[in-house]
Design a protein around this motif. Sequence first.
Motif: not given
Length: 592
Positions: A401-402, A421
Amino acid sequence: MDYTCRLDGAKMICTITSDRDLSAPIFCFSGMSPMTATEGGERLRGMGSFTEVALPDLKTGQPHDVVVEYTQGHRAANRAWLPLGPYLRMRDEVIALPYHPKGCVSPALPDLGLFDGLPLVPQPKKWTPSGGTVDVTGVRCSDDAFTAVAHLGQRRGWSFDGSFPVAIKTADMQAETYRLEITSTGVQITAGDYGGRFYAGITLLTLMQAGPLPCGVLIDAPRFGWRGQHLDTARHYYQPQTILDLLDLMALLKLNRFHWHFADDEAFRLQIDSFPELWRKTEFCGEGHLLPALFAGAIEAGGSYSKDTARAIIAHAAALNIEVMPEIEAPAHAIAVTHVFPDTRDPADNGPGTSVQGYQGNCVNPAMPKTWEVLEAIAKEVGDLFPFGHLHLGCDELPEDTWMGSPKARALMKEKGLETTHDLQGWTIGKLAATVVQNGQRPAAWEEAAQGSNGGIGHDAILFSWTGQGPGLDAARAGYDVVMSPAQHIYLDMAHSADPDDWGASWAAFISLADTINWNPVPDPALADKIIGVQGTFWSEFTTEDTQIWPMLMPRMLGVSVKAWQEADISADDLTRLAICYQTIWPVGPSA
């Protein structure tokens, strides 16, 4: 001051005995991943594996136990996981604790008798003995490749130059292929390029260390054009001489690609001109530096490589028929970059973004202009320095989930029609790869660069499959050229065994010498033209002194050599027999 630490199941019991009264010291150390104190102190803070624990007052001569454990589901596998570089910090003083663990001890190999064949790793494609031997103490040949072999022999303390005649004939042959004929009166070599002549010389040099030369005809050719070894010099700074020694070892094993990993979360070690603050602020870590003593094994550690040093390493490699590929790391593994250049991250990003190493915010944000200013300048400058024309961009281990908590990244995703992502990572690494291509180089990256709805990095990139062979096979099916580097077989930072007195990582496997050859680089023959090589890998989280790498690499690098060069299988017993031969010609600790 006295200090000991031992494993007790999942616990690490650290005993500190002070030689004077200390008021509320802070116990500082690093390790393999995030840790906490469960008894005897309270965790204050940390960064990744670096941890600070508040202790009570220590009284003179009274032992105090601090129980430390790994978090995030990790567990100490062996003594290498014990706290690294422990020290105490007080308001006006730093005290090193006397802890100097021995590194890896190469496992004893069973005596299985003599190898029935030529004592060579890798084994030649074909050997036809004609009978008899000839005593040779040195050879006479004016060829430039043989001069390089002679210099290598001199560095090892072996004789190569002499009077036994060697004649070289040029023929139209595939790259690095050679024919070697040994008779009682001389040696005849046929090859089509420098690599073929050089490896013919390496074969002669190696056979000369084993005794009289056997007479006959040897025909040899590599299975793969890419036969590599990776070294992580970001987690540990290796002296340039150690890198030169590694290149010599690679040449003896007919490996021809050095993957130089000098940039990661912990440091950027090449002295670039475009952003000198990057290496100046990260070349050393520890007390008083931008980053704490991550994997340092000391209160302070580090170093950096000048461009002249890099050029010397490149020239040394070239003489040994080795090309050098640098790696710069993006978009993750970038704590060093984001700490030096905070504006490579969106200040409004409220996402978790925690890496498997426990770092928060270790990814540059592709929606920030500073990210591209830095990455594109680094890619050009580093690419221009290395004549091989290949630049590895990293692209591994992006935290889950960057960028999903970044308004700027979300806006960029909407603009580009991206949803996940992985989609944004694919777009990012593809854009950086385009810059590399414009600069005249070929991009390379780890297997994750194939992810994303746009098909990933593209741009004729080479991908390195590391978590296993599956992602590499998928990438090959998608049209990428792939180098196989499966962690379960040729990640040489893995411990040799499950023995708690062993040394090394364990997340992928415990890797014995036999494990390095018990796999097939091309399990699907339909993909043979897309799997272009094999590469061993060595990460340096466990390395605090240069000499610790040799018993980790050897004898297991022999397995890398076998899988990279040979098409014919070799049994684990025969590789063990050959490893015993190589112990006599390449003792652990070159130049030591």
